[in-house]
Scaffold this active site. Structure first.
Site, PDB file in Angstrom:
ATOM      1  N   HIS A  82     -13.396  -1.659  -0.538  1.00 33.80           N
ATOM      2  CA  HIS A  82     -12.845  -2.975  -0.889  1.00 33.80           C
ATOM      3  C   HIS A  82     -12.217  -3.637   0.332  1.00 33.80           C
ATOM      4  CE1 HIS A  82     -10.749  -6.124  -3.040  1.00 33.80           C
ATOM      5  NE2 HIS A  82     -11.340  -5.747  -4.160  1.00 33.80           N
ATOM      6  N   ALA A 171       0.871  -1.954   8.512  1.00 35.49           N
ATOM      7  CA  ALA A 171       0.803  -2.453   7.134  1.00 35.49           C
ATOM      8  C   ALA A 171       0.125  -3.809   7.021  1.00 35.49           C
ATOM      9  CB  ALA A 171       2.205  -2.532   6.528  1.00 35.49           C
TER      10      ALA A 171
END
Length: 298
Positions: A82, A171
């Protein structure tokens, strides 16, 4: 009447159960918030989380979740089917009861600012919260993914709404916004040829001239050796699930392929499934508002 707001964040971890549970615990411990569901996919390497509660509690849980995800998930080591740009990739808010869309937008902006300040992840506002038309579509924001985002945010057109011209080193960045209910609906094909899934995705998605309110891409389910048409149905009232499924079946047949199964990720509004049941069962003169038992109970 109590106000209820829903949040459906997606984190970029679907394999490490300890990490997933640590992130979920940040939601579980917030008063006034209920963790409804979470669904992890190893091929996608992604977990979809659903919780709801009072707006203040939901906002608190969303920020805490983002902080923990940024702490534990390292996208420099992440691999999955994804597309993703952040440890927590997207944080959508959906009004459920006694909450207006405008209130949901305001909550999203408050959360976005706190995620930047407390988690160090730059934030793009999207959907109803978007600060510019070209930022409404999540796919446009995410284009380039984590690997290309450090360069992308240097472009004045793509400066984050909160944060500077750099990304969190491990992140990445996150999209935060308010939207209506979305149905994550995936269709698995009897082939390992990802090009077929890609061709079908292009035919059905709105951006390529397909159905309104449909986003789609082809992904590979490595554990099953199957190609998948991965779909986000952004308004099932305008384009129902059965209509998309029937076109996928027809297009797959052109390549001698058939549908081997479908899946719904996370929680789904009842009406999205009732529409398809009415269609496939060919129920005559059906009125879901009076003939569905659960609607009377609720």
């Amino acid at each position: 009447m109590a106000k209820i707001l829903e949040c459906v964040p997606n984190i970029s971890e679907g394999r490490n159960k300890e990490v997933i549970e640590a992130v979920l615990d940040e939601v579980r411990k917030v008063p006034g918030v209920t963790l409804l569901d979470y669904s992890s996919d190893e091929s996608h390497n992604r977990t979809v989380i659903t919780f709801l509660g009072c707006p203040e509690g939901v906002a608190q849980a969303a920020v805490a979740l983002a902080k923990k995800a940024a702490e534990l998930i390292d996208l420099t080591k992440h691999q999955g089917e994804h597309p993703r740009m952040g440890a927590v990739d997207v944080i959508p808010f959906i009004p459920i009861k006694e909450v207006t869309q405008e209130e949901a937008v305001e909550v999203s902006k408050q959360v976005a600012e706190k995620v930047w300040k407390e988690a160090g992840m730059p934030v793009f506002l999207y959907e109803d919260s978007a600060s510019a038309p070209h930022r409404v579509n999540l796919a446009a924001i995410r284009k380039g993914q984590f690997e290309g985002m450090a360069e992308k945010v240097k472009d004045p057109q793509w400066h984050p709404d909160f944060g500077g011209e750099t990304i969190h080193p491990t992140a990445g960045v996150v999209a935060v916004g308010a939207r209506m209910h979305l149905v994550a609906f995936n269709i698995n094909l009897s082939t390992s040829d990802i090009t077929i899934a890609n061709k079908i995705s292009k035919i059905i998605r709105r951006s390529s001239g397909g159905f309104d309110c449909v986003k789609a891409l082809g992904v590979m389910l490595e554990d099953r050796n199957l190609a998948q048409v991965s779909i986000n149905m952004t308004n099932f009232h305008k384009t129902p699930l059965y209509r998309v499924l029937e076109l996928v079946k027809a297009e797959a047949a052109r390549w001698g392929v058939h549908v081997v199964g479908t899946e719904v990720i996370g929680l789904t509004p009842m009406d999205a499934l009732i529409d398809s049941a009415e269609y496939y069962l060919q129920i005559e003169n059906f009125d879901s508002s009076v003939q569905v038992l659960e609607k009377h109970i609720l």
